[in-house]
Scaffold this active site. Structure first.
Site, PDB file in Angstrom:
ATOM      1  N   CYS A 121       1.196  -1.072   0.580  1.00 41.05           N
ATOM      2  CA  CYS A 121       0.218   0.217  -0.243  1.00 41.05           C
ATOM      3  C   CYS A 121       0.690   1.363   0.399  1.00 41.05           C
ATOM      4  O   CYS A 121       0.852   1.824  -1.157  1.00 41.05           O
ATOM      5  CB  CYS A 121      -1.129   0.146   1.192  1.00 41.05           C
ATOM      6  SG  CYS A 121      -2.453   1.374   1.127  1.00 41.05           S
ATOM      7  N   CYS A 122       1.940   1.078   0.951  1.00 44.49           N
ATOM      8  CA  CYS A 122       2.906   2.025   0.691  1.00 44.49           C
ATOM      9  C   CYS A 122       3.376   2.338  -0.649  1.00 44.49           C
ATOM     10  O   CYS A 122       4.100   3.604  -0.974  1.00 44.49           O
ATOM     11  CB  CYS A 122       3.671   2.177   1.989  1.00 44.49           C
ATOM     12  SG  CYS A 122       3.243   2.340   3.801  1.00 44.49           S
ATOM     13  N   CYS A 204      -0.797   8.648   6.816  1.00 43.26           N
ATOM     14  CA  CYS A 204      -2.229   8.358   7.073  1.00 43.26           C
ATOM     15  C   CYS A 204      -3.323   8.062   7.736  1.00 43.26           C
ATOM     16  O   CYS A 204      -2.555   8.205   8.496  1.00 43.26           O
ATOM     17  CB  CYS A 204      -2.177   7.376   5.808  1.00 43.26           C
ATOM     18  SG  CYS A 204      -1.231   7.608   4.511  1.00 43.26           S
ATOM     19  N   CYS A 207      -3.460   4.683   9.576  1.00 46.71           N
ATOM     20  CA  CYS A 207      -2.217   3.937  10.160  1.00 46.71           C
ATOM     21  C   CYS A 207      -1.125   5.615  11.332  1.00 46.71           C
ATOM     22  O   CYS A 207      -0.222   4.752  10.740  1.00 46.71           O
ATOM     23  CB  CYS A 207      -1.354   4.097   8.665  1.00 46.71           C
ATOM     24  SG  CYS A 207      -2.160   2.896   7.118  1.00 46.71           S
ATOM     25  N   CYS A 232       8.280   3.795   5.632  1.00 43.95           N
ATOM     26  CA  CYS A 232       7.262   3.180   4.755  1.00 43.95           C
ATOM     27  C   CYS A 232       7.541   3.009   2.789  1.00 43.95           C
ATOM     28  O   CYS A 232       6.993   2.552   2.180  1.00 43.95           O
ATOM     29  CB  CYS A 232       5.732   4.675   4.047  1.00 43.95           C
ATOM     30  SG  CYS A 232       7.318   6.424   3.413  1.00 43.95           S
TER      31      CYS A 232
END
Ligand code: SF4
Length: 237
Positions: A121-122, A204, A207, A232
């Site tokens: 995702c990162c 984010c 997170c 990240c």
């Protein structure tokens, strides 16, 4: 320009003893405006860098990665910051097809599945868009500080970023958190209000939480990961 980097070690030693303004002046005279960019996540360190560069009357180009999962308070900070300086920050977005594919396959909050899915995702929301925006650039400037984490304690004020094949400049490498706050207050920089709610590092929205360990300012990031590097991928070599 690249001739200056025949001996990066020598340059590192030279810049290590220079203050942040001097390093920024050096950076903006060594690289043309098209070659250099400030990456700003609207955390206080990055805001110091932007303020200093603007105050130095450099032709500054500032980009920010909008992962599409940021806190509303960060969007509010961006707007206030742009208004204060009369500038527009370049917003960089992830590729929508890649995000759709990832969320279709792994669900919206895929980062909770596993560390591998979190890093993916990162990668799609942060690292890949950043890599794309740095293409063709020769240097990027960050607000990284050595004090921020174990992983960052060895950063240099100038270094070769092998991940993006570019020069990385960290003028605040030796700053303390107190020095950052002193600068923010002195310059009346509109900072993200989440700092006043216990956050010490802001990523984010899903997170990031207020710091869980006061001694570790990145402890509120990916707090569910026990073996996390708290990175990240943007700042790993
Ligand atoms: S911080 Fe969380 S939501 Fe943001 S890119 Fe990384 S895993 Fe995805």
């Amino acid at each position: 320009m690249m001739g200056m980097f025949h001996d990066l070690n020598e340059l590192q030693q030279e810049l290590e003893h220079q203050d942040a303004e001097t390093i920024l002046n050096w950076a903006f005279t060594s690289f043309s405006p098209e070659e250099i960019v400030i990456a700003c996540s609207f955390q206080i360190e990055d805001q110091v860098i932007c303020d200093m560069a603007i105050a130095g009357q450099h032709d500054v180009s500032i980009l920010t990665i909008d992962t599409l999962r940021l806190n509303q308070e960060i969007y509010d900070t961006i707007r206030l910051f742009e208004n204060k300086y009369g500038i527009r920050v370049q917003k960089i977005y992830p590729d929508s097809e890649e995000i759709q594919k990832m969320t279709a396959e792994k669900k919206e909050n895929s980062f909770l599945n596993s560390k591998q899915d979190r890093e993916a995702c990162c990668f799609f929301r942060k690292v890949k868009p950043l890599a794309k925006s740095l293409t063709g650039k020769k240097a990027w400037i960050t607000g990284l500080r050595r004090e921020q984490s174990y992983n960052r304690k060895c950063i240099q004020k100038i270094e070769q970023d092998t991940r993006f094949n570019i020069i990385k400049i960290n003028p605040l490498a030796d700053w303390t958190l107190q020095e950052v706050w002193d600068y923010i207050k002195k310059q009346n920089i509109p900072y993200c209000v989440l700092y006043d709610r216990g956050y010490t590092s802001i990523g984010c929205e899903p997170c990031t939480r207020p710091a869980t360990d006061p001694a570790d300012i990145r402890s509120g990031r990916w707090w569910w990961e026990t073996d996390s590097s708290r990175e990240c991928g943007m700042h790993e070599k």
